[in-house]
Design an enzyme around this catalytic site. Structure first.
Site, PDB file in Angstrom:
ATOM      1  N   ALA A  42       1.114  -0.965   0.024  1.00 29.88           N
ATOM      2  CA  ALA A  42      -0.491  -0.015  -0.082  1.00 29.88           C
ATOM      3  C   ALA A  42       0.537   1.196  -0.255  1.00 29.88           C
ATOM      4  O   ALA A  42       0.018   2.531   0.016  1.00 29.88           O
ATOM      5  CB  ALA A  42      -0.622   0.582   1.060  1.00 29.88           C
ATOM      6  N   LYS A  43       2.193   1.004   0.775  1.00 29.94           N
ATOM      7  CA  LYS A  43       3.035   2.306   0.352  1.00 29.94           C
ATOM      8  C   LYS A  43       2.380   3.490   1.344  1.00 29.94           C
ATOM      9  O   LYS A  43       2.285   4.880   1.138  1.00 29.94           O
ATOM     10  CB  LYS A  43       3.548   2.509  -1.048  1.00 29.94           C
ATOM     11  CG  LYS A  43       4.074   1.793  -1.590  1.00 29.94           C
ATOM     12  CD  LYS A  43       4.541   1.736  -2.500  1.00 29.94           C
ATOM     13  CE  LYS A  43       5.574   0.869  -3.524  1.00 29.94           C
ATOM     14  NZ  LYS A  43       4.799  -0.201  -4.038  1.00 29.94           N
ATOM     15  N   ARG A  44       1.924   3.274   2.041  1.00 33.19           N
ATOM     16  CA  ARG A  44       1.005   4.569   2.721  1.00 33.19           C
ATOM     17  C   ARG A  44       1.870   5.725   4.019  1.00 33.19           C
ATOM     18  O   ARG A  44       3.432   4.819   3.828  1.00 33.19           O
ATOM     19  CB  ARG A  44      -0.211   3.799   4.389  1.00 33.19           C
ATOM     20  CG  ARG A  44      -0.865   2.700   3.966  1.00 33.19           C
ATOM     21  CD  ARG A  44      -2.497   3.219   2.431  1.00 33.19           C
ATOM     22  NE  ARG A  44      -3.204   3.138   2.483  1.00 33.19           N
ATOM     23  CZ  ARG A  44      -4.015   2.945   1.639  1.00 33.19           C
ATOM     24  NH1 ARG A  44      -4.049   3.713   0.286  1.00 33.19           N
ATOM     25  NH2 ARG A  44      -5.008   2.220   1.431  1.00 33.19           N
TER      26      ARG A  44
END
Length: 271
Positions: A94-96
């Site tokens: 998700a690379k939040r």
């Protein structure tokens, strides 16, 4: 089970450093799945069931589900992996990256709604933006460090003082200060083996998620030589499109298994 415990067990049990990325693109699905409301779930479970004994983890990319309003199928997919292939960890790609209060909600989404065992996170906003994920001590937190895309050098190679580059600073911070629960990993692209070796030297045996082989052209031998830990493990080498779309007919899962086996074995030859 702690993410790292599950990962280490999968490395040994399946004799594998291969991570299969689940990036479902309906435009590339076999014809028999067209127009099915559950096509994404059906496609992905076919891949999972055909390759689960060949991998150390699976990595669904959330955008491929959310863009098609298929978050319910993502939930069902992760539930399926845990039920049918227990012990194989799932990394939600998700690379939040956001302020702490928002990051708390993203952490709840990843770990409580979707049931993921780990998540990819952008460290650009600093420790307080990562802390909500770290608070789940049994879940993996895999932070972007040296990414496989060409534009990664725009920021990641910046000198932050004393000749230290930004990606090296991230690696050092994660290994030395953020990894109190032993649940951190780093994303380092296979397209830059020299940087993989640099990161490995900085972080010891911290696991590395390595995208960029297969369709992106990263070299397997160079990746393994640069990134393996002291015991020959320490890597989650991701391949997505080359495995998912190895075939285009009703036998797509068998084709995916064939390429996954070839990839796992190619990796193992260099361990």
């Amino acid at each position: 089970m702690h993410f790292m415990t599950a990962l280490r067990a999968a490395w040994q049990r399946n004799d594998s450093l291969l991570c299969v990325g689940l990036d479902p693109d309906p435009a590339r699905f076999p014809a028999h799945l067209e127009h099915r409301p559950d096509a994404i779930l059906e496609f992905c479970t076919g891949i999972v069931d055909a390759t689960a004994d060949l991998v150390c983890c699976f990595k669904p990319q959330i955008a491929y589900f959310a863009a098609r309003r298929a978050e319910d199928q993502l939930e069902a997919l992760i539930t399926h992996i845990h039920a049918q292939h227990p012990g194989i960890p799932v990394i939600l790609d998700a690379k939040r990256g956001d302020i702490g209060s928002t990051a708390t909600q993203y952490a709840i989404e990843a770990f409580e709604r979707f049931g993921a065992d780990a998540i990819t996170v952008n460290p650009y906003m600093g420790r307080d933006s990562v802390e909500p994920y770290l608070a789940y001590g049994d879940k993996g937190v895999i932070l972007l460090c040296r990414t496989s895309n060409p534009g990664g050098s725009d920021l990641q190679f910046l000198d932050v003082g004393g000749g230290e580059r930004l990606f090296e600073c991230v690696a050092r911070l994660v290994a030395d200060e953020w990894n109190a629960s032993g649940n951190c990993g780093l994303v380092v692209g296979a397209t830059f083996p020299k940087e993989i070796a640099c990161v490995r030297e900085l972080v010891g045996d911290v696991p590395l998620l390595v995208p960029g082989i297969g369709a992106q052209g990263g070299d397997i031998a160079a990746t393994v030589a640069a990134g393996r830990a002291s015991d020959g493990t320490g890597l989650m080498i991701n391949s997505s499109r080359a495995i998912l779309y190895a075939g285009s007919g009703e036998g797509y899962a068998a084709d995916a298994r064939r390429v996954a086996r070839e990839t796992r074995d190619a990796i193992n030859r260099h361990r």
